[in-house]
Enzyme design. Structure first.
Site, mmCIF file in Angstrom:
data_model
loop_
_atom_site.group_PDB
_atom_site.id
_atom_site.type_symbol
_atom_site.label_atom_id
_atom_site.label_comp_id
_atom_site.label_asym_id
_atom_site.label_seq_id
_atom_site.Cartn_x
_atom_site.Cartn_y
_atom_site.Cartn_z
ATOM 1 N N SER A 117 0.879 -1.089 -0.071
ATOM 2 C CA SER A 117 -0.023 0.253 0.100
ATOM 3 C C SER A 117 0.812 1.642 -0.185
ATOM 4 O O SER A 117 2.188 1.214 0.689
ATOM 5 C CB SER A 117 -0.640 0.011 1.860
ATOM 6 O OG SER A 117 -1.098 1.627 1.447
ATOM 7 N N GLN A 138 0.508 -0.045 -4.645
ATOM 8 C CA GLN A 138 -0.834 0.259 -4.823
ATOM 9 C C GLN A 138 -0.880 1.759 -4.377
ATOM 10 O O GLN A 138 0.234 2.036 -4.182
ATOM 11 C CB GLN A 138 -1.611 -0.327 -4.193
ATOM 12 C CG GLN A 138 -2.803 0.298 -3.598
ATOM 13 C CD GLN A 138 -3.039 1.467 -2.703
ATOM 14 O OE1 GLN A 138 -2.200 1.194 -2.332
ATOM 15 N NE2 GLN A 138 -3.685 2.283 -3.175
ATOM 16 N N THR A 166 -5.702 2.859 -7.303
ATOM 17 C CA THR A 166 -7.265 2.598 -6.616
ATOM 18 C C THR A 166 -8.151 3.913 -6.751
ATOM 19 O O THR A 166 -7.241 4.804 -6.521
ATOM 20 C CB THR A 166 -6.822 2.366 -4.932
ATOM 21 O OG1 THR A 166 -5.918 1.858 -4.485
ATOM 22 C CG2 THR A 166 -8.054 3.127 -4.499
ATOM 23 N N ARG A 175 -16.432 6.384 6.821
ATOM 24 C CA ARG A 175 -15.280 5.870 7.649
ATOM 25 C C ARG A 175 -16.124 5.575 9.802
ATOM 26 O O ARG A 175 -15.126 6.303 10.493
ATOM 27 C CB ARG A 175 -14.530 5.549 7.971
ATOM 28 C CG ARG A 175 -14.229 4.787 6.035
ATOM 29 C CD ARG A 175 -12.691 4.920 5.776
ATOM 30 N NE ARG A 175 -12.592 4.041 4.635
ATOM 31 C CZ ARG A 175 -11.237 4.239 4.024
ATOM 32 N NH1 ARG A 175 -10.271 4.657 4.373
ATOM 33 N NH2 ARG A 175 -11.427 4.066 2.638
ATOM 34 N N LYS A 235 -7.740 -0.539 -9.168
ATOM 35 C CA LYS A 235 -8.411 -1.494 -8.294
ATOM 36 C C LYS A 235 -9.791 -0.829 -7.957
ATOM 37 O O LYS A 235 -9.354 0.776 -7.770
ATOM 38 C CB LYS A 235 -7.761 -1.147 -7.079
ATOM 39 C CG LYS A 235 -8.318 -1.599 -6.335
ATOM 40 C CD LYS A 235 -7.382 -1.926 -4.844
ATOM 41 C CE LYS A 235 -7.514 -2.229 -3.874
ATOM 42 N NZ LYS A 235 -7.981 -1.704 -3.083
ATOM 43 N N HIS A 259 -13.634 -1.984 -1.777
ATOM 44 C CA HIS A 259 -12.748 -1.475 -0.636
ATOM 45 C C HIS A 259 -13.167 -1.867 0.251
ATOM 46 O O HIS A 259 -13.137 -1.161 1.399
ATOM 47 C CB HIS A 259 -12.468 0.562 -0.451
ATOM 48 C CG HIS A 259 -11.782 0.611 -0.012
ATOM 49 N ND1 HIS A 259 -10.488 1.486 -1.196
ATOM 50 C CD2 HIS A 259 -11.179 0.972 1.084
ATOM 51 C CE1 HIS A 259 -9.208 1.955 -0.512
ATOM 52 N NE2 HIS A 259 -10.114 1.221 0.932
ATOM 53 N N ARG A 262 -15.787 0.084 3.062
ATOM 54 C CA ARG A 262 -15.182 1.123 3.516
ATOM 55 C C ARG A 262 -15.458 2.728 2.934
ATOM 56 O O ARG A 262 -15.382 3.859 3.276
ATOM 57 C CB ARG A 262 -13.480 0.807 3.864
ATOM 58 C CG ARG A 262 -13.421 -0.616 4.532
ATOM 59 C CD ARG A 262 -11.517 -0.539 3.842
ATOM 60 N NE ARG A 262 -10.206 -0.052 4.757
ATOM 61 C CZ ARG A 262 -10.500 0.305 5.693
ATOM 62 N NH1 ARG A 262 -10.562 -0.150 6.896
ATOM 63 N NH2 ARG A 262 -9.603 1.126 6.522
ATOM 64 N N GLY A 291 -12.387 -8.562 -1.469
ATOM 65 C CA GLY A 291 -14.457 -7.965 -0.560
ATOM 66 C C GLY A 291 -14.559 -9.390 -0.204
ATOM 67 O O GLY A 291 -15.300 -10.133 -0.746
ATOM 68 N N ARG A 294 -12.817 -15.577 2.312
ATOM 69 C CA ARG A 294 -13.131 -15.619 4.013
ATOM 70 C C ARG A 294 -12.881 -17.396 3.929
ATOM 71 O O ARG A 294 -12.318 -17.685 4.842
ATOM 72 C CB ARG A 294 -13.622 -15.771 4.975
ATOM 73 C CG ARG A 294 -14.083 -13.898 5.228
ATOM 74 C CD ARG A 294 -13.318 -13.154 6.064
ATOM 75 N NE ARG A 294 -12.756 -11.688 6.260
ATOM 76 C CZ ARG A 294 -12.473 -11.487 5.449
ATOM 77 N NH1 ARG A 294 -12.048 -11.161 4.063
ATOM 78 N NH2 ARG A 294 -13.280 -9.834 5.579
HETATM 79 C C1 LIG Z 1 -7.355 -1.890 7.847
HETATM 80 C C2 LIG Z 1 -7.467 -1.526 5.618
HETATM 81 C C3 LIG Z 1 -6.692 -0.515 5.082
HETATM 82 C C4 LIG Z 1 -6.800 -0.860 3.891
HETATM 83 N N1 LIG Z 1 -5.413 -0.242 3.266
HETATM 84 C C5 LIG Z 1 -6.315 -0.019 2.084
HETATM 85 C C6 LIG Z 1 -5.027 1.261 0.835
HETATM 86 O O1 LIG Z 1 -4.097 2.199 1.470
HETATM 87 N N2 LIG Z 1 -4.857 1.586 -0.150
HETATM 88 C C7 LIG Z 1 -6.162 0.370 -0.929
HETATM 89 O O2 LIG Z 1 -5.848 0.715 -1.887
HETATM 90 N N3 LIG Z 1 -6.823 -0.391 -0.648
HETATM 91 C C8 LIG Z 1 -7.267 -0.323 1.122
HETATM 92 N N4 LIG Z 1 -7.424 -1.274 1.625
HETATM 93 C C9 LIG Z 1 -8.359 -1.851 0.967
HETATM 94 C C10 LIG Z 1 -7.986 -3.367 0.766
HETATM 95 O O3 LIG Z 1 -7.097 -3.544 0.084
HETATM 96 C C11 LIG Z 1 -9.968 -4.846 0.389
HETATM 97 O O4 LIG Z 1 -10.077 -4.034 -1.041
HETATM 98 C C12 LIG Z 1 -10.198 -5.078 1.284
HETATM 99 O O5 LIG Z 1 -9.567 -5.288 2.065
HETATM 100 C C13 LIG Z 1 -11.284 -6.488 0.980
HETATM 101 O O6 LIG Z 1 -11.520 -6.140 1.911
HETATM 102 P P1 LIG Z 1 -11.691 -7.605 3.088
HETATM 103 O O7 LIG Z 1 -11.073 -7.114 3.746
HETATM 104 O O8 LIG Z 1 -12.731 -8.318 3.720
HETATM 105 O O9 LIG Z 1 -10.187 -8.869 2.551
HETATM 106 C C14 LIG Z 1 -7.470 -0.806 3.163
HETATM 107 C C15 LIG Z 1 -8.274 -1.691 4.249
HETATM 108 C C16 LIG Z 1 -8.552 -2.000 5.712
HETATM 109 C C17 LIG Z 1 -9.187 -2.802 6.343
#
Ligand SMILES: Cc1cc2nc3c(=O)[nH]c(=O)nc-3n(C[C@H](O)[C@H](O)[C@H](O)COP(=O)(O)O)c2cc1C
Length: 368
Positions: A117, A138, A166, A175, A235, A259, A262, A291, A294
């Protein structure tokens, strides 16, 4: 199959990704747990990401020779041993003292490609120097195009096999459980990839964030693709029309993601958007999905509906919080082993041959 080192994962340790989440919650301070597990607003999309996987039924097939299973897959720049990758997530040093270095170590041991990230608390140079495992980088579109182009050139020179842009966060979502930018990093931690942008604070009450370019559009993406020495993956796509336009623009892969629930609450679950995107892309470039993954059965369902690989966000962070590199490795190993079991029970032996044949037909299913 991948035997687990008994000294690291005794009989009492977590055995599933759900158990990792519970174990992580016991260890993490409240604000970090909220950053990890929170979603946007009322968290409908967050819940749907996992819930909609559970709604899909698989169709076991009998009397097939499943002694040899091939989980290999291909994504831009990488031939994968298996189709489980690590999604980009920020601030790994909040979860473990070794942060992104432990993540990279665990990912490499598990044969998982790791998407670093731009909100990492370790520089891409340090991570790349510490691992032999395949990495992507990313990027959130930044308000400084020259700085942005320098970053993509730098990470490509350091070995990033692709750059992921992204595009679903021109502004962050509501959030409520996480205070955006308010999760102040403890003394000594920084976001080295963001340079001076990391220190900028949003104006009180503003929805825009100074480190996110809310004006980034199609022409900017085209310029970035032209300037980037490695393939560009996009993404955060949920709509078929966006996906088709991205393919025409020259992206190397389209990544279905909301995301992790989120950003825009009540956007569809990632698995529900996947068939729309896959149909629009029509095999011209690989499609990825994250997304709510699990279980190995979730991976199989995503492959059946058009993904060539999936990515996990929160589960890898839970593994990191619970067991450092060994935890990250174990989380990926568990998913991979579960995927192999699901493949064998559905009578498929290679990831590339997974089709909707493994899904139990449901008349009202949207994608039929
Ligand atoms: C704590 C956290 C931080 C994240 N930070 C980023 C980020 O910096 N850049 C980004 O493109 N996505 C970020 N995401 C999204 C993740 O890349 C991803 O899309 C998402 O966590 C997938 O869902 P899952 O947690 O259910 O596997 C973040 C997600 C979480 C939970």
């Amino acid at each position: 199959m991948h035997p687990l080192a008994p000294e690291e994962h005794g009989a009492s340790g977590p055995r599933t990704l759900g158990e990792y989440e519970r174990a992580a919650l016991e260890r993490l301070a409240g604000p970090v747990a909220d950053y990890l597990l929170g979603g946007a607003a009322d968290e409908h999309t967050l819940r749907a990401n996992t819930g909609r996987f559970a709604d899909i039924r698989l169709a076991p097939r009998v009397l097939t020779d499943v002694r040899h299973l091939d989980t290999s897959a291909e994504v831009p720049g990488i031939r994968l041993e298996h189709p489980v990758m690590l999604a980009p997530t920020g601030a790994h040093r909040l979860f473990h003292p070794r942060g992104e270095l432990a993540t990279a170590e665990g990912a490499a041991q598990a044969g998982a490609a790791y998407v670093v990230s731009s909100y990492s608390t370790t520089s891409f140079a340090e991570i790349a120097a510490a691992t032999d495992g395949p990495l992507w980088f990313q990027l959130n579109p930044l308000p400084d195009p020259e700085f942005q182009e320098r970053i993509v050139r730098d990470v490509a020179a350091l070995g990033a096999r692709a750059v992921v842009v992204t595009v679903d966060t021109p502004v962050p979502g509501t959030r409520n459980r996480q205070r955006w930018n308010g999760l102040d990093l403890p003394e000594g931690l920084t976001y080295p990839m963001l340079g001076a942008l990391a220190g900028l604070r949003p104006k009180a009450g503003a929805i825009h964030r100074p480190a996110l370019d809310a004006g980034f559009g199609w022409a900017d993406l085209a310029r970035l693709i032209a300037a980037c020495p490695v393939p560009v993956v996009v993404k955060g796509v949920l709509r078929g029309d966006d996906a088709a336009r991205l393919v025409e623009l020259g992206v190397a892969a389209v990544w279905v993601s909301n995301h992790g629930g989120r950003n825009l609450d009540t956007a569809p679950a990632a698995i529900d958007a996947l068939p729309h995107v896959a149909s629009a892309v029509a095999g011209r470039v690989p499609v990825l999905l994250d997304g709510g993954v699990r279980r190995g059965t979730d991976v199989l369902k995503a492959l059946a509906l058009g993904a060539c690989a999936v990515l996990i966000g929160r589960p890898a962070l839970c593994g990191l919080a619970v067991g450092g590199a060994a935890g990250v490795r174990h989380v990926v190993d568990v998913l991979r082993t579960e995927l192999e079991m699901a493949m064998a029970l559905c009578g498929v032996t290679t990831v590339r041959e997974v089709t909707t044949d493994v899904l139990w037909p449901v008349r009202e299913r949207e994608w039929v």
